[in-house]
Structure formats: C-alpha cells, structure tokens
Design an enzyme around this catalytic site. Sequence first.
Site, PDB file in Angstrom:
ATOM      1  N   LYS A  63      32.874  52.112  36.416  1.00 47.25           N
ATOM      2  CA  LYS A  63      32.975  52.064  37.880  1.00 47.25           C
ATOM      3  C   LYS A  63      33.567  50.739  38.332  1.00 47.25           C
ATOM      4  CE  LYS A  63      29.984  50.592  41.236  1.00 47.25           C
ATOM      5  NZ  LYS A  63      28.745  50.499  42.026  1.00 47.25           N
TER       6      LYS A  63
ATOM      7  N   GLU B 290      36.359  53.650  43.215  1.00 47.56           N
ATOM      8  CA  GLU B 290      35.490  53.529  44.399  1.00 47.56           C
ATOM      9  C   GLU B 290      36.079  52.627  45.477  1.00 47.56           C
ATOM     10  OE1 GLU B 290      31.505  52.120  43.608  1.00 47.56           O
ATOM     11  OE2 GLU B 290      30.940  52.238  45.716  1.00 47.56           O
TER      12      GLU B 290
ATOM     13  N   LYS C 160      34.851  57.953  44.043  1.00 46.16           N
ATOM     14  CA  LYS C 160      33.557  57.630  44.658  1.00 46.16           C
ATOM     15  C   LYS C 160      33.809  56.992  46.027  1.00 46.16           C
ATOM     16  CE  LYS C 160      29.311  54.994  44.023  1.00 46.16           C
ATOM     17  NZ  LYS C 160      28.233  54.679  43.095  1.00 46.16           N
TER      18      LYS C 160
ATOM     19  N   ARG D 247      13.293  43.673  35.662  1.00 45.01           N
ATOM     20  CA  ARG D 247      14.475  44.544  35.804  1.00 45.01           C
ATOM     21  C   ARG D 247      14.461  45.611  34.715  1.00 45.01           C
ATOM     22  NH1 ARG D 247      16.964  39.372  37.055  1.00 45.01           N
ATOM     23  NH2 ARG D 247      17.814  39.143  34.948  1.00 45.01           N
TER      24      ARG D 247
END
Length: 349
Positions: A136, A177, A219, A46
């Site tokens: 976010k 979002e 978003k 990752r």
Amino acid sequence: MDKQTLESTARAIVASGKGILAADESSPTIKKRFSSIGVESTQATRRAYRDLLFTTPGVEAFISGVILFDETMRQATDTDVRFPQYLIQRGIIPGIKVDKGAKPLAGFEDEKITEGLDGLRRRLSEYREMGARFAKWRAVIPMGHEIPTTFGLKANAHALARYAALCQEAGLVPIVEPEVLMDGDHDIKGCRDVTAAALNQVYDALFDHCVYLEGTLLKPNMVLPGKNYPVRAAPEEIAEATVTCFRQVVPAAVPGIVFLSGGQSSVEASANLNAINAMGKQPWELSFSFGRALQANALEAWRGDDDRREAAQRVFYHRARLNSAARIGAYNASMEEEIDSVPPSQNDF
Ligand code: 13P
C-alpha cells in the site's frame, strides 16, 4: 512479472463478502490511537494489540487481507509464529505499507507529496521474501482554497505509478491510494470534482508506467461532503455520487475498489458501503480497506486490559461481519445490536 498471479491475488483480496483490515498505523499514528484509550505505545503493547486483532477466531470469513506496518511484519503472535506466516495459515493475505509518509510539497503551500521511492525495489523484495503479497502507498490530497493544484495531483500520481510498477516487478499487488481528505467545508460536489481529477491523473500515470491494471486495486475515499459542511449526506446520496464518479474515471480492468474510512464513524462507513453495493452490479468489486472504522470499537473495548481481550475480539468480529454484509448490500442498522451472535473462543492456531 507474473501477471496471472498478480491478478488472482487481487481478485482473492476482493472475494465476495470479504475486505481488508488496515492495521498499518505508523508509530506516531498508533501512539495517537493508544493515547485516546490511555495505553502507552511500546513495542510490547503494539504487538499485543495486533495479536488480539489477528487471532480473533472466525474473522477470516470476512477479512481477506491485512495491511501491516514494518514493525508488525517482524513481530510474532503469543504462540511465537511470525504475523505474516500466522495470517497465511488462517487463509488471510499479508500486505505491507511501503510509503514513508506524506511530506510538504516544496513550492506548493499546504500540498503534500508522499516519500519512499528511494530504495523501494530492495524493500519490496525483502517484504515479498517475508510473505507479503500486496502493498500500500497513500497519497494525501487536501481540500482547500485553490488546492489541490493540477501539479500537486500530477506529482502524487507519478509517485503512485512509480510505486505500482515496482510492486508488480517484485510480484506484489499494488494498492493505489489517492486519499482526498474529508477535512474542510466543501460540499459533496467539491469532493466529487477533486476525486475525479485525482483519479484521472492516477490512471494516466499508471498507463504511462505500463502498470497491469488487472493486477492492482484502488483504495480511494468515498465521495462525501467535508467534515465542516453544515449538512450530512444520506448514504444513498453518497452512494450515487461515489458510484457515478468512479464509473467515469476508473477503468473496468481494475478488479476492485477498496474504500478507506477516512474519519467516518464505524456505523457511517458500514451504512455508506452498503448503499454503494446496493446500487447493483458495477465493473469492479466494491469493498473495504478500513482502519479506524474496523478498529475503533475494538480498541475502546480493549483499553489495554488483558482481561478484556476476548470482549474486544467479539467487538472486532462483529464489526468485520457487518462490513462483510455491507459488501453485498445486506447490512441494516438493526444488525448493530447483534453483538452476541459471534463466536470468539479458543482458536486453533
Ligand atoms: P482509515 O480507514 O482509518 O482511513 O485508514 C485506512 C488507511 O489505511 C489509510 O491509509
């Protein structure tokens, strides 16, 4: 809350020709992406993959911000610079996913509520110390028979507003979002109606929670027919439905709308964003915060092989450049072939 700093950060994220790379896949999600290319998901793979993306030479011309996952926030480049500090050196603003995922909404079959408010104040202040300047939180809104309910929309809007207010208190720009999913056989009008209803609830809740809209970004999904609807819509139809819907429900005080790609192919997402921007000037900047649509081709080019790292960076650079063009309505399909016009080579950091 320093309103001016929040607003200038939000505006920098949606600067002309630039948008966000969403690289905040949670561990189960990145595992799914890696298994599609036959790569095992470990801390090391990752890290190597995120290093590949973030160190792509020249990409800062198109990418203003990157959303990180908690693990990545604490990892470092091959040259041992913590990722948030590295991005800052490149002129890219680091952001952080702070929700804890969407879970079943008790009492409301097939609807979801996003968790993560408990302890959020403490986590936000830690992330800010580490260099994050925006955050976010994703609410998931499924389409189906008699769903979403008004209560489901309200519950998610409330959580988004609690999150947004806490972010601004901590000096982070909240990316709000509410994602209406593409799964389903609904038509474009069905998506438009639910997107409008969801956004109405979101802006009501943000108002009630005294969130400073100038220091936020939205978003959302684009307004599209469901994945199983028999007829695909042309970019112009999607653009018209999307812009008309947003003009009705998103306040002009919001500096920018950064679309998610939500399962569209890379080419579809660029073509649709381009058509949206080709509709002319709107009250807000219209940009991207793509995950899959920015990464799918690069992931495929890399396949976990170190020798293909530079080839994958070229592909990533190319995709970012095309979305930058779409950001100003200057993308066209023939640009898909211009892959060799990109610079990846040694970078300076
Ligand atoms: P996609 O562009 O792959 O939908 O991801 C964006 C994102 O961050 C969803 O939360």
